[in-house]
Design a protein around this motif. Structure first.
Motif, PDB file in Angstrom:
ATOM      1  N   LEU A 231      -8.560  -5.821   3.166  1.00  0.00           N
ATOM      2  CA  LEU A 231      -7.850  -4.615   3.592  1.00  0.00           C
ATOM      3  C   LEU A 231      -7.922  -3.574   2.480  1.00  0.00           C
ATOM      4  CD1 LEU A 231      -6.133  -3.200   5.714  1.00  0.00           C
ATOM      5  CD2 LEU A 231      -4.142  -4.381   4.784  1.00  0.00           C
ATOM      6  N   LYS A 232      -8.592  -2.446   2.757  1.00  0.00           N
ATOM      7  CA  LYS A 232      -8.785  -1.402   1.750  1.00  0.00           C
ATOM      8  C   LYS A 232      -7.637  -0.415   1.739  1.00  0.00           C
ATOM      9  CE  LYS A 232     -12.701   0.534   1.353  1.00  0.00           C
ATOM     10  NZ  LYS A 232     -13.983   1.217   1.558  1.00  0.00           N
ATOM     11  N   GLN A 233      -7.191  -0.032   2.915  1.00  0.00           N
ATOM     12  CA  GLN A 233      -6.120   0.955   3.005  1.00  0.00           C
ATOM     13  C   GLN A 233      -5.478   0.910   4.377  1.00  0.00           C
ATOM     14  OE1 GLN A 233      -7.961   4.779   2.380  1.00  0.00           O
ATOM     15  NE2 GLN A 233      -8.386   5.053   4.540  1.00  0.00           N
ATOM     16  N   ILE A 234      -4.336   1.548   4.467  1.00  0.00           N
ATOM     17  CA  ILE A 234      -3.636   1.721   5.747  1.00  0.00           C
ATOM     18  C   ILE A 234      -3.429   3.222   5.892  1.00  0.00           C
ATOM     19  CG2 ILE A 234      -1.568   1.205   7.074  1.00  0.00           C
ATOM     20  CD1 ILE A 234      -1.288  -1.343   5.302  1.00  0.00           C
ATOM     21  N   ASP A 235      -3.918   3.800   6.993  1.00  0.00           N
ATOM     22  CA  ASP A 235      -3.818   5.250   7.144  1.00  0.00           C
ATOM     23  C   ASP A 235      -2.401   5.675   7.513  1.00  0.00           C
ATOM     24  OD1 ASP A 235      -3.556   4.973   9.930  1.00  0.00           O
ATOM     25  OD2 ASP A 235      -5.616   5.585  10.350  1.00  0.00           O
ATOM     26  N   GLU A 236      -2.204   6.983   7.616  1.00  0.00           N
ATOM     27  CA  GLU A 236      -0.862   7.531   7.871  1.00  0.00           C
ATOM     28  C   GLU A 236      -0.285   7.107   9.221  1.00  0.00           C
ATOM     29  OE1 GLU A 236      -4.008  10.230   9.240  1.00  0.00           O
ATOM     30  OE2 GLU A 236      -3.573   9.452   7.253  1.00  0.00           O
ATOM     31  N   ARG A 237      -1.123   6.658  10.132  1.00  0.00           N
ATOM     32  CA  ARG A 237      -0.654   6.174  11.437  1.00  0.00           C
ATOM     33  C   ARG A 237      -0.453   4.662  11.460  1.00  0.00           C
ATOM     34  NH1 ARG A 237      -4.092   9.721  15.758  1.00  0.00           N
ATOM     35  NH2 ARG A 237      -3.113  11.712  15.247  1.00  0.00           N
TER      36      ARG A 237
ATOM     37  N   PHE B  34       0.859  -1.169   0.000  1.00  0.00           N
ATOM     38  CA  PHE B  34       0.000   0.000   0.000  1.00  0.00           C
ATOM     39  C   PHE B  34       0.898   1.223   0.000  1.00  0.00           C
ATOM     40  CE2 PHE B  34      -2.472  -3.391   1.805  1.00  0.00           C
ATOM     41  CZ  PHE B  34      -3.752  -3.176   1.326  1.00  0.00           C
ATOM     42  N   PRO B  35       0.382   2.395  -0.342  1.00  0.00           N
ATOM     43  CA  PRO B  35       1.215   3.596  -0.271  1.00  0.00           C
ATOM     44  C   PRO B  35       1.790   3.779   1.143  1.00  0.00           C
ATOM     45  CG  PRO B  35      -0.803   4.068  -1.449  1.00  0.00           C
ATOM     46  CD  PRO B  35      -0.952   2.686  -0.851  1.00  0.00           C
ATOM     47  N   GLY B  36       3.079   3.658   1.269  1.00  0.00           N
ATOM     48  CA  GLY B  36       3.763   3.874   2.545  1.00  0.00           C
ATOM     49  C   GLY B  36       3.862   2.673   3.463  1.00  0.00           C
ATOM     50  N   HIS B  37       3.167   1.580   3.163  1.00  0.00           N
ATOM     51  CA  HIS B  37       3.151   0.421   4.053  1.00  0.00           C
ATOM     52  C   HIS B  37       3.102  -0.894   3.276  1.00  0.00           C
ATOM     53  CE1 HIS B  37       1.569   3.600   6.678  1.00  0.00           C
ATOM     54  NE2 HIS B  37       2.086   2.900   7.672  1.00  0.00           N
ATOM     55  N   SER B  38       3.528  -1.938   3.932  1.00  0.00           N
ATOM     56  CA  SER B  38       3.338  -3.305   3.453  1.00  0.00           C
ATOM     57  C   SER B  38       2.506  -4.041   4.486  1.00  0.00           C
ATOM     58  CB  SER B  38       4.675  -4.030   3.295  1.00  0.00           C
ATOM     59  OG  SER B  38       5.401  -3.494   2.228  1.00  0.00           O
ATOM     60  N   ALA B  39       1.726  -5.011   4.026  1.00  0.00           N
ATOM     61  CA  ALA B  39       0.908  -5.824   4.927  1.00  0.00           C
ATOM     62  C   ALA B  39       1.028  -7.283   4.502  1.00  0.00           C
ATOM     63  CB  ALA B  39      -0.542  -5.369   4.873  1.00  0.00           C
ATOM     64  N   TRP B  40       1.024  -8.172   5.486  1.00  0.00           N
ATOM     65  CA  TRP B  40       1.100  -9.593   5.201  1.00  0.00           C
ATOM     66  C   TRP B  40       0.410 -10.379   6.294  1.00  0.00           C
ATOM     67  CZ3 TRP B  40       5.275  -6.611   6.553  1.00  0.00           C
ATOM     68  CH2 TRP B  40       5.911  -6.928   7.749  1.00  0.00           C
ATOM     69  N   THR B  41       0.189 -11.657   6.032  1.00  0.00           N
ATOM     70  CA  THR B  41      -0.508 -12.515   6.983  1.00  0.00           C
ATOM     71  C   THR B  41       0.466 -13.124   7.976  1.00  0.00           C
ATOM     72  OG1 THR B  41      -0.328 -14.388   5.469  1.00  0.00           O
ATOM     73  CG2 THR B  41      -2.344 -13.084   5.360  1.00  0.00           C
ATOM     74  N   GLU B  42      -0.017 -13.322   9.188  1.00  0.00           N
ATOM     75  CA  GLU B  42       0.745 -13.971  10.257  1.00  0.00           C
ATOM     76  C   GLU B  42      -0.217 -14.823  11.079  1.00  0.00           C
ATOM     77  OE1 GLU B  42       3.984 -13.636  11.590  1.00  0.00           O
ATOM     78  OE2 GLU B  42       4.734 -12.210  10.110  1.00  0.00           O
TER      79      GLU B  42
ATOM     80  N   ILE C 229       1.559  -5.162   9.734  1.00  0.00           N
ATOM     81  CA  ILE C 229       1.684  -3.909   8.984  1.00  0.00           C
ATOM     82  C   ILE C 229       3.006  -3.258   9.349  1.00  0.00           C
ATOM     83  CG2 ILE C 229       0.716  -1.610   8.648  1.00  0.00           C
ATOM     84  CD1 ILE C 229      -2.033  -2.892   9.257  1.00  0.00           C
ATOM     85  N   GLN C 230       3.736  -2.837   8.305  1.00  0.00           N
ATOM     86  CA  GLN C 230       5.024  -2.184   8.532  1.00  0.00           C
ATOM     87  C   GLN C 230       5.211  -1.055   7.518  1.00  0.00           C
ATOM     88  OE1 GLN C 230       8.554  -4.599   8.076  1.00  0.00           O
ATOM     89  NE2 GLN C 230       9.499  -3.480   9.747  1.00  0.00           N
ATOM     90  N   PRO C 231       5.633   0.124   7.995  1.00  0.00           N
ATOM     91  CA  PRO C 231       5.938   1.211   7.061  1.00  0.00           C
ATOM     92  C   PRO C 231       7.104   0.825   6.151  1.00  0.00           C
ATOM     93  CG  PRO C 231       5.805   2.026   9.319  1.00  0.00           C
ATOM     94  CD  PRO C 231       5.791   0.541   9.388  1.00  0.00           C
ATOM     95  N   HIS C 232       7.067   1.309   4.916  1.00  0.00           N
ATOM     96  CA  HIS C 232       8.149   1.012   3.975  1.00  0.00           C
ATOM     97  C   HIS C 232       9.486   1.575   4.437  1.00  0.00           C
ATOM     98  CE1 HIS C 232       5.156   0.555   0.403  1.00  0.00           C
ATOM     99  NE2 HIS C 232       5.261  -0.563   1.084  1.00  0.00           N
TER     100      HIS C 232
END
Length: 81
Positions: free
Chosen positions: A65-71, A6-14, A28-31
């Motif tokens: 997951l639609k988006q990840i906000d700036e936080r 996603f813009p600014g972040h990556s997401a994956w399953t755990e 979720i982790q910022p790039h």
């Protein structure tokens, strides 16, 4: 492990074993960060007896997951997640 960017972040399953059951998460982790990823438990209060069930639930949530906000907070298309 499925992964989406996603813009600014990556997401994956755990998944994590917790006693006699397994929990499902979207990590979720910022790039631009080397910090530990934030784990968001999906399907709150749902416990899975098999790891395969938890993986399936986490993958389903990642698809929603639609988006990840700036936080770094996830926004899902379903309130269940």
């Amino acid at each position: 492990m499925n992964r989406r960017d996603f813009p600014g972040h990556s997401a994956w399953t755990e998944t994590r074993i917790n006693g006699d059951h397994v929990l499902a998460f979207v990590a979720i982790q910022p790039h631009n960060s080397e910090a530990e990823p934030h784990l968001h438990q999906v399907y709150d209060r749902s416990y899975f007896m098999r790891r395969s069930e938890a993986i399936e639930a986490a993958e389903d949530a990642l698809k929603k997951l639609k988006q990840i906000d700036e936080r770094g907070r996830p926004w899902f298309s379903s309130a269940e997640c």
